[in-house]
Motif scaffolding. Structure first.
Motif, PDB file in Angstrom:
ATOM      1  N   ASP A 170       0.802  -1.224   0.000  1.00 44.25           N
ATOM      2  CA  ASP A 170       0.000   0.000   0.000  1.00 44.25           C
ATOM      3  C   ASP A 170       0.832   1.269   0.000  1.00 44.25           C
ATOM      4  N   GLY A 171       2.060   1.179  -0.478  1.00 43.20           N
ATOM      5  CA  GLY A 171       2.805   2.365  -0.846  1.00 43.20           C
ATOM      6  C   GLY A 171       3.520   3.087   0.279  1.00 43.20           C
ATOM      7  N   ILE A 172       4.041   4.249  -0.088  1.00 40.52           N
ATOM      8  CA  ILE A 172       4.938   4.983   0.798  1.00 40.52           C
ATOM      9  C   ILE A 172       4.221   5.461   2.063  1.00 40.52           C
ATOM     10  N   ARG A 173       2.927   5.724   1.970  1.00 39.80           N
ATOM     11  CA  ARG A 173       2.157   6.152   3.144  1.00 39.80           C
ATOM     12  C   ARG A 173       1.424   4.978   3.767  1.00 39.80           C
ATOM     13  N   SER A 174       1.992   3.820   3.718  1.00 40.31           N
ATOM     14  CA  SER A 174       1.359   2.571   4.108  1.00 40.31           C
ATOM     15  C   SER A 174       0.679   2.623   5.481  1.00 40.31           C
ATOM     16  N   ALA A 175      -0.646   2.413   5.473  1.00 39.57           N
ATOM     17  CA  ALA A 175      -1.380   2.290   6.728  1.00 39.57           C
ATOM     18  C   ALA A 175      -1.048   0.973   7.415  1.00 39.57           C
ATOM     19  N   VAL A 176      -0.773  -0.063   6.626  1.00 38.88           N
ATOM     20  CA  VAL A 176      -0.435  -1.362   7.218  1.00 38.88           C
ATOM     21  C   VAL A 176       0.901  -1.276   7.949  1.00 38.88           C
ATOM     22  N   GLY A 186       8.480   6.279  10.499  1.00 40.86           N
ATOM     23  CA  GLY A 186       7.916   6.476   9.155  1.00 40.86           C
ATOM     24  C   GLY A 186       8.901   7.129   8.205  1.00 40.86           C
ATOM     25  N   THR A 187       8.373   7.857   7.235  1.00 43.56           N
ATOM     26  CA  THR A 187       9.213   8.430   6.191  1.00 43.56           C
ATOM     27  C   THR A 187       9.698   9.828   6.563  1.00 43.56           C
ATOM     28  N   VAL A 188      10.760  10.255   5.879  1.00 42.49           N
ATOM     29  CA  VAL A 188      11.280  11.615   6.021  1.00 42.49           C
ATOM     30  C   VAL A 188      11.371  12.239   4.635  1.00 42.49           C
ATOM     31  N   TYR A 189      11.350  13.561   4.586  1.00 41.19           N
ATOM     32  CA  TYR A 189      11.486  14.270   3.314  1.00 41.19           C
ATOM     33  C   TYR A 189      12.929  14.169   2.831  1.00 41.19           C
ATOM     34  N   ALA A 300       7.637  -1.115   2.634  1.00 37.64           N
ATOM     35  CA  ALA A 300       8.715  -1.686   3.438  1.00 37.64           C
ATOM     36  C   ALA A 300       9.968  -0.832   3.449  1.00 37.64           C
ATOM     37  N   HIS A 301      10.308  -0.227   2.309  1.00 33.43           N
ATOM     38  CA  HIS A 301      11.635   0.397   2.201  1.00 33.43           C
ATOM     39  C   HIS A 301      11.645   1.520   1.169  1.00 33.43           C
ATOM     40  N   ALA A 302      10.747   2.466   1.281  1.00 32.39           N
ATOM     41  CA  ALA A 302      10.715   3.584   0.333  1.00 32.39           C
ATOM     42  C   ALA A 302      12.090   4.229   0.244  1.00 32.39           C
ATOM     43  N   MET A 303      12.533   4.480  -0.991  1.00 35.95           N
ATOM     44  CA  MET A 303      13.864   5.027  -1.221  1.00 35.95           C
ATOM     45  C   MET A 303      13.805   6.122  -2.274  1.00 35.95           C
TER      46      MET A 303
END
Length: 419
Positions: A170-176, A186-189, A300-303
């Protein structure tokens, strides 16, 4: 666990559909839940490297995608008009910093680099599934990840679904991801934003290239269907948008750069331009699974896209997961499924963490702003490209030469991905 065991995939993008196709081939009854009203992807083109093409061989799609390469080995006569095998890195004035030959890359890593529209890949993946496997317009999340003794539960507006396995794509903003690992930051800019277009530009011929300027890059690449895929990136504050439109912003930032950039911009309409800020996962997750749920791709591993490996690693994830959990490969039972998920995490977490960190380092290199640093960088690139061109490719060793963990492959031509 019987061969009718059910897998629910949350997300109908590249990683989710690849996982669904691999699991279906391995004996699973698969349902894909996609929140969008259709599978038509939001995005432009994608670059598939030899590593992901070999992964796609597992589901019989690798050769079909290789045939979409804008160039083919065997000489310029095999390429569409205007498509050269040699490309590389340039400065905004047009000076070449480094040249790379696609034939040499293919020889080094066992296959071509293929640029294609995301919708083409999505269509090929969906075609590997039964017609009723994909349900669109369905938002879903995990209500219970399950464990060795009980199935997972997926929540939708129409009620809960039980599943022996859940794949969260479910992508970079994954609710799961947030459900499984609520304490993870979570993610960083990443510090920069991107623009992308796929358009026809009649009469324009050029060598595929990426151009590095102070705090900005531009890439232009021909597709086999005759269109051009162009992308740009620039250091900007998060959330910033053009005061007028994004085509005008591209003209301000890149309008005086070398050919064919002005011609591409002239052919671009404001509505052709996609803009997205880039985020990545800086702190790796502790695992890519919990209970009976596995995370794949950006979940899992947005890059950052600076190595062009985000989609490639999602495909690798999906195929490795499917191979680890093929129903005929291990005894039945929840314990063995959870063991397979643990093996998936052990396979994928070190590799994707290393690639994500390398992508961050490359982003810092090609987004440099200081004159002195840029001069040193450019001189080093030029010297390395001329003195030892094969050394220039060493950054992709261990990435593009990856192979799936086990046969058999479904590709009809040859499993290794060599043509």
């Amino acid at each position: 666990m019987a061969r009718s065991s059910r897998a629910v995939v949350i997300g109908g993008g590249i990683g989710g559909l690849t996982a669904a196709a691999t699991l279906h081939r391995g004996g699973w009854d698969v349902t894909v839940l996609e929140r969008a009203p259709s599978l038509e992807p939001v995005g432009a083109a994608i670059s598939l490297a030899p590593n992901s093409l070999r992964a796609l061989d597992v589901i019989g799609l690798g050769d079909e995608i290789r045939d979409l390469a804008a160039w083919q080995s065997g000489g310029a006569t095999a390429r569409p008009s205007g498509v050269e095998s040699e490309g590389g890195l340039r400065t905004p004035s047009g000076r070449w910093l480094a040249r790379t030959d696609a034939d040499v890359v293919a020889e080094r890593f066992g296959g071509p680099l293929v640029m294609l529209h995301r919708s083409t890949l999505i269509g090929g993946l969906a075609g590997r599934l039964p017609p009723d496997a994909v349900r669109t317009g369905v938002a879903a999340t995990v209500a219970d990840p399950g464990d060795t003794a009980r199935p997972a539960r997926v929540r939708t507006a129409d009620g809960d679904l039980e599943a022996d396995l859940v794949v969260a794509a479910d992508g970079i903003r994954s609710a799961v991801r947030r459900t499984l690992f609520p304490d993870h930051p979570g993610t960083v800019y990443s510090g920069f934003t991107t623009w992308r277009v796929v358009i026809p530009v009649p009469g324009v011929e050029f060598a595929s290239h990426e151009t590095w300027g102070p705090g900005r890059i531009w890439g232009s690449h021909p597709l086999k269907d005759g269109r051009i895929y162009a992308y740009a990136a620039a250091l900007t504050p998060a959330g910033e948008r053009a005061p007028d439109d994004e085509k005008a912003e591209l003209l301000r930032r890149y309008g005086d750069w070398h050919d064919p950039i002005p011609a591409i911009l002239a052919a671009t309409r404001p509505e052709d331009v996609l803009r997205h800020d880039v985020h990545h996962i800086a702190e790796p997750l502790p695992a890519y699974h919990r209970g009976r749920v596995a995370l794949v791709g950006d979940a899992a591993h947005a890059m950052p896209p600076t190595l062009g490996q985000g989609g490639n690693q999602a495909i690798e994830d999906a195929v490795v997961l499917g191979l680890r959990l093929a129903l005929g490969s291990a005894p039945a039972g929840g314990t063995h499924l959870c063991d397979g998920l643990a093996a998936y995490s052990a396979d994928r977490l070190p590799r994707t963490t290393a690639i994500a960190r390398q992508a961050v380092r490359v982003g810092r290199l090609n987004m440099m702003t200081g004159r002195a640093g840029i001069a040193v960088r450019n001189a080093a690139l030029t010297t390395l490209s001329k003195a030892a061109p094969l050394l220039f490719l060493r950054g992709f060793e261990g990435i593009a030469d990856w192979r799936p963990p086990e046969p058999p492959y479904a590709a009809g031509k040859n499993p290794a991905g060599k043509r």
